[in-house]
Enzyme design. Structure first.
Site, PDB file in Angstrom:
ATOM      1  CE  LYS A   1      -3.782  -2.238   2.499  1.00  0.00           C
ATOM      2  NZ  LYS A   1      -4.834  -2.109   1.473  1.00  0.00           N
ATOM      3  CD  GLU A  28      -5.707  -8.368   2.309  1.00  0.00           C
ATOM      4  OE1 GLU A  28      -6.525  -7.980   3.142  1.00  0.00           O
ATOM      5  OE2 GLU A  28      -5.377  -7.670   1.315  1.00  0.00           O
ATOM      6  NE  ARG A  75     -10.786  -9.701  -3.411  1.00  0.00           N
ATOM      7  CZ  ARG A  75     -11.022  -8.704  -4.286  1.00  0.00           C
ATOM      8  NH1 ARG A  75     -11.197  -8.981  -5.562  1.00  0.00           N
ATOM      9  NH2 ARG A  75     -11.108  -7.463  -3.881  1.00  0.00           N
TER      10      ARG A  75
END
EC number: 3.4.11.1
Length: 581
Positions: free
Chosen positions: A362, A437, A439
């Site tokens: 991120k 991640e 899911r």
């Protein structure tokens, strides 16, 4: 560049020193960044502490990075009750009057027309009308004024605006929050609440509004001071509802509101907790504590990494692979202590105690990596609901609370973009984005839930940023192919005051999720990203199980208050309650 790392073994006092050196000029900046993150991960892993010996692997010590310990906090218990007495006769600290804009209407002599306000003003010699005019108080939502005036049994009288009308749970919850704020400001220990237009409410509406006010009061008093060096204890001890009715029905409604509110507080505390304190192991310990607390109706089964391997949870374990903190798969089971079980439900929550994004790290302010403790929000809502349900003990319904807890970190052992992983139902997934991640963890959790023989599943997750783009910060998205289940959950959300909006399950978008080397990819792009995420999850739910997915990414955090919202708990509990006999 040289970096020296110090690590220790939990079973000995030996310290191990390792030195690394690298030449930034010989490496790309991206490679240097990932290498440093990977190396620094070792120094960050102060809790849990691990030894290299197999016999003591995954042994957890209770020290944390920064030596941070949450302060022990006892949440004050408020006594709620109902009375049918004259408002002018109640004796206590604050008489709080909920008023609409219509209630504030005055006659030609600038006197109140509303009967309750008229009576109060008469006992106060007209001062209430005069002061409210001077304060420009008109009953608009968010307005409140607390006056210390002689002439009543109460020390103060407060006017709290409800807007043009008061008919929604959120309006009465806001009234409760305003009551809490007034009590805190004046250090009041006793408050009475009355509605200026209570005669226009049905008996059922009075009970529901009292419940909502009680909930708002409990949550309004709550301040999470566990990580602050100083904290203030609220002084409020009792709240009396005047004109809302009395007896067992009101008592049960108020008790229900308390149980749900303390479940919400538990959820807020989990989400607020920093990742150096709330690891997957600690989250599992909190879940086990709930089972111990409600041992007559609740049991816990915590699966460690080896057990998850035996169940072939390759999707979940791939996400957890990079972290020094091992995964813990949480399964709580609520069963009524007596009577038959007619319905089996599962609540599944996304449980990332921290999400770095993995190798798709991120980067940039919009991805707020520093706030990624909030990725535990779905599991926190599920565990908050478990706490409330353990107290309420609804009959005729069995509930499974399921969380695949882990961290999404960066290291040489972690999953890479392009890896193909295999979920526990045999489906293969090409990982084209390590930052999608959640899911992947939910995939194996949903398969596990279906294997418990449940009739219905609701999963809740901070799953996508795209849902925030679609719906903003005030509501969550809801996905299901079942119209009947959608009606159930929407009814529960309307009663709880938590906003949900049903989103389309557009099957044609599955084209975006196709892979050339596996059954699917895990990320289909930004366009319709929340929809494709829901379509992904659907592939891991049995056809004979009704399933609904809630994407709550925009509702987990209150940026203005810099704190968790506790979203989801009230709706989940209400849904379970509605499914009980």
């Amino acid at each position: 560049m040289a970096v020296t790392l110090v690590t220790s073994c939990a079973s000995s006092s030996r310290f191990h020193f390792r030195s690394f050196s690298s030449s930034p000029s010989s490496l790309s900046s991206c490679f240097v960044r990932f290498q440093l993150l990977s190396r620094l991960r070792v120094s960050f892993a102060i809790t849990p502490l691990y030894c290299s010996s197999k016999a003591t692997a995954h042994t957890i010590a209770h020290a944390t990075l920064g030596l941070t310990q949450a302060n022990s906090v006892d949440h004050p218990k408020i006594s709620f009750s109902g009375k049918e007495i004259d408002v002018t006769e109640w004796k206590g600290d604050i008489l709080a009057v909920g008023v609409t804009e219509k209630d504030m209407a005055k006659d030609a002599n600038s006197k109140f027309e509303n009967p309750i306000l008229k009576k109060l003003d008469a006992h106060l010699g007209g001062l209430l009308a005069d002061v409210s005019a001077e304060e420009d108080f008109s009953g608009k939502p968010g307005q409140s004024t607390v006056l210390r005036l002689p002439g009543l049994g109460s020390k103060r009288v407060g006017l709290i605006g409800l807007g043009k009308s008061a008919s929604t749970p959120s309006a009465f919850q806001s009234l409760g929050e305003a009551v809490a704020a007034a009590a805190k400001a004046s250090q009041a220990s006793s408050v009475a609440v009355v509605l200026a237009s209570s005669e226009s409410f049905s008996d059922e509406s009075k009970l529901s509004s009292a419940s909502d006010i009680a909930s708002g009061t409990v949550l309004g008093l709550f301040e999470d001071s566990r990580y602050k060096s100083e904290s203030k204890k609220p002084s409020l001890k009792s709240v009396v509802f005047i004109g809302f009715g009395t007896g067992p029905e009101l008592e049960n409604k108020l008790k229900y509101a308390e149980h749900v509110s303390y479940g919400v507080i538990f959820t807020k505390e989990l989400v607020n907790s920093p990742a150096n304190v709330l690891s997957p192991a600690v989250l599992a310990e909190e879940a086990s504590n709930l089972a111990s607390m409600y041992s007559n109706v609740m049991t816990a089964n915590i699966l460690k990494e080896e057990q998850c391997k035996e169940l072939k949870m390759g999707s979940y374990l791939a996400v957890a692979a990079a972290s020094a903190n091992p995964p813990h798969f949480i399964h709580l089971i609520y069963k009524p202590s007596s009577g038959p079980v007619k319905t089996k439900l599962a609540l599944v929550g996304k449980g990332l105690t921290f999400d770095s994004g993995g190798y798709n790290i991120k980067i940039g302010p919009e991805l707020i990596i520093e706030l990624m403790k909030i990725d535990v929000g779905g599991s926190a809502a599920v565990l908050g609901a478990a706490k409330a349900i353990g107290e309420i003990k609804p009959p005729g319904v069995e509930v499974h609370f399921i969380v695949a807890a882990c961290e999404n970190m960066i290291s040489g052992t972690g999953m890479r973009p392009g890896d193909v992983i295999t979920a526990s139902n045999g489906k293969t997934i090409e990982v084209n984005d390590t930052d999608s991640e959640g899911r992947l963890t939910l995939a194996d959790a949903l398969v596990y839930a279906c294997n418990q023989g449940v009739d219905k599943i609701v999963d809740i997750a901070t799953l996508t940023g795209e849902i925030i783009v679609a719906l903003g910060p005030s509501m969550a998205g809801m996905y299901t192919a079942s119209d009947e289940l959608a009606k159930e959950v929407i009814a529960a959300s309307e009663r709880s005051g938590e906003k949900l909006w049903r989103m389309p399950m557009e099957e044609s978008y599955w084209e975006m999720m196709k892979s050339g080397v596996a059954d699917m990819v895990n990320f289909g792009g930004r366009a319709g990203g929340s929809i494709t995420a829901a379509l992904f999850l659907k592939r891991f739910v049995s056809e004979n199980v009704e399933w609904l997915h809630i994407d709550m990414a925009g509702r987990v955090w209150n940026e203005k208050k810099k704190a968790a919202t506790g979203f989801g708990v009230a709706t989940l509990v209400e849904w379970v309650q509605n499914n009980s006999s």
